[in-house]
Design an enzyme around this catalytic site. Structure first.
Site, PDB file in Angstrom:
ATOM      1  N   ALA A 100       1.114  -1.210   0.014  1.00  0.00           N
ATOM      2  CA  ALA A 100       0.562   0.075  -0.112  1.00  0.00           C
ATOM      3  C   ALA A 100       0.645   0.999   0.360  1.00  0.00           C
ATOM      4  CB  ALA A 100      -1.129  -0.329   1.288  1.00  0.00           C
TER       5      ALA A 100
ATOM      6  N   GLY B 282       0.954  -4.900   0.946  1.00  0.00           N
ATOM      7  CA  GLY B 282      -1.033  -4.915   0.425  1.00  0.00           C
ATOM      8  C   GLY B 282      -0.414  -5.942  -1.107  1.00  0.00           C
TER       9      GLY B 282
ATOM     10  N   GLU C 284      -1.035  -9.210  -0.427  1.00  0.00           N
ATOM     11  CA  GLU C 284      -2.258  -9.609   0.116  1.00  0.00           C
ATOM     12  C   GLU C 284      -2.703  -9.590  -1.415  1.00  0.00           C
ATOM     13  OE1 GLU C 284      -1.816  -6.344   2.839  1.00  0.00           O
ATOM     14  OE2 GLU C 284      -3.028  -7.439   4.382  1.00  0.00           O
TER      15      GLU C 284
ATOM     16  N   GLU D  13       4.320  -4.848   6.864  1.00  0.00           N
ATOM     17  CA  GLU D  13       3.760  -4.395   8.416  1.00  0.00           C
ATOM     18  C   GLU D  13       4.557  -4.307   9.406  1.00  0.00           C
ATOM     19  OE1 GLU D  13       2.704  -6.691   5.794  1.00  0.00           O
ATOM     20  OE2 GLU D  13       1.071  -5.302   5.067  1.00  0.00           O
TER      21      GLU D  13
HETATM   22  N1  COA Z   1       4.891   2.870  -0.457  1.00  0.00           N
HETATM   23  C1  COA Z   1       5.079   4.421  -1.290  1.00  0.00           C
HETATM   24  N2  COA Z   1       6.249   4.927  -1.800  1.00  0.00           N
HETATM   25  C2  COA Z   1       6.835   3.157  -2.028  1.00  0.00           C
HETATM   26  C3  COA Z   1       6.607   2.355  -1.794  1.00  0.00           C
HETATM   27  C4  COA Z   1       5.076   2.223  -0.689  1.00  0.00           C
HETATM   28  N3  COA Z   1       5.000   0.497  -0.437  1.00  0.00           N
HETATM   29  N4  COA Z   1       7.057   0.643  -1.883  1.00  0.00           N
HETATM   30  C5  COA Z   1       8.556   1.549  -2.829  1.00  0.00           C
HETATM   31  N5  COA Z   1       7.947   3.256  -2.613  1.00  0.00           N
HETATM   32  C6  COA Z   1       8.518   3.767  -3.626  1.00  0.00           C
HETATM   33  C7  COA Z   1       9.917   4.564  -2.767  1.00  0.00           C
HETATM   34  O1  COA Z   1       9.462   5.437  -1.909  1.00  0.00           O
HETATM   35  C8  COA Z   1      10.587   5.092  -3.889  1.00  0.00           C
HETATM   36  O2  COA Z   1      10.143   6.509  -4.368  1.00  0.00           O
HETATM   37  P1  COA Z   1      11.023   7.334  -4.525  1.00  0.00           P
HETATM   38  O3  COA Z   1      11.894   7.157  -5.744  1.00  0.00           O
HETATM   39  O4  COA Z   1      10.380   9.103  -5.000  1.00  0.00           O
HETATM   40  O5  COA Z   1      11.608   7.633  -3.323  1.00  0.00           O
HETATM   41  C9  COA Z   1      10.991   3.964  -4.822  1.00  0.00           C
HETATM   42  O6  COA Z   1       9.436   3.210  -4.759  1.00  0.00           O
HETATM   43  C10 COA Z   1      11.700   2.987  -4.815  1.00  0.00           C
HETATM   44  O7  COA Z   1      11.601   2.353  -4.293  1.00  0.00           O
HETATM   45  P2  COA Z   1      13.189   2.518  -3.197  1.00  0.00           P
HETATM   46  O8  COA Z   1      12.736   2.099  -1.726  1.00  0.00           O
HETATM   47  O9  COA Z   1      13.986   2.929  -3.776  1.00  0.00           O
HETATM   48  O10 COA Z   1      13.923   0.591  -4.245  1.00  0.00           O
HETATM   49  P3  COA Z   1      14.435   0.046  -3.365  1.00  0.00           P
HETATM   50  O11 COA Z   1      15.464  -0.897  -4.662  1.00  0.00           O
HETATM   51  O12 COA Z   1      15.377   0.673  -2.431  1.00  0.00           O
HETATM   52  O13 COA Z   1      13.779  -1.196  -2.293  1.00  0.00           O
HETATM   53  C11 COA Z   1      11.628  -1.820  -1.868  1.00  0.00           C
HETATM   54  C12 COA Z   1      12.623  -1.860  -3.041  1.00  0.00           C
HETATM   55  C13 COA Z   1      10.766  -3.187  -2.345  1.00  0.00           C
HETATM   56  C14 COA Z   1      12.671  -2.958  -0.529  1.00  0.00           C
HETATM   57  C15 COA Z   1      11.537  -0.997  -0.247  1.00  0.00           C
HETATM   58  O14 COA Z   1      11.232   0.020  -1.957  1.00  0.00           O
HETATM   59  C16 COA Z   1      10.847  -0.919   0.234  1.00  0.00           C
HETATM   60  O15 COA Z   1      11.200  -1.759   1.780  1.00  0.00           O
HETATM   61  N6  COA Z   1       9.174  -0.744  -0.288  1.00  0.00           N
HETATM   62  C17 COA Z   1       8.122  -0.745   1.019  1.00  0.00           C
HETATM   63  C18 COA Z   1       7.710  -1.988   1.509  1.00  0.00           C
HETATM   64  C19 COA Z   1       6.574  -2.033   2.557  1.00  0.00           C
HETATM   65  O16 COA Z   1       6.477  -2.279   3.450  1.00  0.00           O
HETATM   66  N7  COA Z   1       5.633  -2.120   1.817  1.00  0.00           N
HETATM   67  C20 COA Z   1       4.108  -2.614   3.099  1.00  0.00           C
HETATM   68  C21 COA Z   1       3.360  -0.933   2.950  1.00  0.00           C
HETATM   69  S1  COA Z   1       2.573  -1.902   3.935  1.00  0.00           S
END
Ligand code: COA
Length: 260
Positions: free
Chosen positions: A66, A112, A115, A135
């Site tokens: 999400a 999400g 999910e 989460e």
């Molecule tokens: N919500 C909003 N933005 C998200 C996102 C999320 N769940 N997951 C990734 N993004 C965005 C990042 O903020 C980034 O945006 P920016 O370039 O404007 O800063 C872009 O997507 C790329 O993500 P980034 O974190 O730079 O890539 P990465 O390869 O370093 O890491 C992940 C990849 C998936 C490990 C990391 O993005 C992450 O941990 N995301 C969140 C996962 C999460 O907790 N999901 C559950 C949400 S309830």
């Protein structure tokens, strides 16, 4: 409705919906959830569509969760509303859809995103996929059905570990857990998923819809799945698809199901 966050293609009876926010790793914001609901609803109503495939744009992510930026300052009431609205519009909606939905998991499926994949009727992953429910690392719990569907799919102990550690598993581990049914290369993912969709589309859409209802009944509070199966089994006898399927068998020809 114009779609800004998803791409839609209907070809050979398969509706492919691609979540298209690659710069945000296809994170599910509110408008993407609404667009997905609308696109899936349209596909379900379309007689030309036999199977829906959901996938993510780009090579990195299916859906990375999400959209965290949208709920970072939510209150208790807003949080509850976020989960209930999302479940109704998308996650439960997909799980109970009569048209089969397959998730083609092409990269990160987190929060999400996992999910969403779990709400689909089954999942196929590419070998670079990574899945998890992180989460608790944000001070949250899964709110789009993850605490219920993950244990249903992989068992309580494994789900407890995945949710408590907020860890990710790779595609091979997901396969061994039964979280995904197949693993392919990223290049082959959509072709392979379409080949499974084609096998599904040889069969009666009416019977498939009844099978989905009966299988889901096992997971519905207060429902007796065996009773649901009896009702749905009986219903099949009133369909044109049943007449066609049995006639085709007896006449030694291929059935031509119309889905009624
Ligand atoms: N919500 C909003 N933005 C998200 C996102 C999320 N769940 N997951 C990734 N993004 C965005 C990042 O903020 C980034 O945006 P920016 O370039 O404007 O800063 C872009 O997507 C790329 O993500 P980034 O974190 O730079 O890539 P990465 O390869 O370093 O890491 C992940 C990849 C998936 C490990 C990391 O993005 C992450 O941990 N995301 C969140 C996962 C999460 O907790 N999901 C559950 C949400 S309830």
């Amino acid at each position: 409705m114009n779609f800004e966050n998803i791409l839609l293609q209907v070809k050979n009876g398969i509706c492919t919906i691609t979540i298209n926010r690659p710069s945000k790793l296809n994170a599910l914001n509110k408008s993407t959830i609404k667009e997905l609901h609308e696109a899936i609803h349209q596909a379900d109503e379309n007689d030309q569509v036999g199977v829906i495939i959901i996938t993510g744009s780009g090579e990195k992510a299916f859906v990375a969760g999400a959209d965290i930026s949208e709920f970072a300052d939510f209150s208790v009431v807003e949080g509850e509303h976020l989960a209930s609205e999302g479940q109704a519009l998308l996650f439960d909606f997909i799980a109970n859809l009569s048209t089969p939905v397959i998730a083609a998991v092409n990269g990160f499926a987190l929060g999400g995103g996992l999910e969403l994949a779990m709400a689909a009727h089954f999942r196929i992953a590419s070998d670079n996929a990574k899945m998890g429910l992180p989460e608790v690392s944000l001070g949250l719990i899964p709110g789009y059905g993850g605490t219920q569907r993950l244990p249903q799919l992989i068992g309580k102990g494994r789900a407890m570990e995945m949710i408590m550690t907020a860890g990710m598993i790779d595609a091979e581990q997901a396969l061994s857990y039964g979280l995904v049914n197949h693993v392919t290369s990223q290049e082959d993912l959509l072709d392979f998923t379409q080949s499974i969709a084609k096998k599904i589309m040889r069969n009666s859409p009416r019977a498939i819809a009844s099978a989905i209802t009966a299988i889901n009944a096992n997971y519905e509070e207060g429902e007796n799945g065996f009773d649901t199966e009896i009702t749905q089994f009986g219903k099949c006898f009133g369909t044109a698809d049943f007449k066609e399927g049995t006639s085709a068998f007896l006449e030694k020809r291929k059935a031509n199901f119309k889905g009624n």
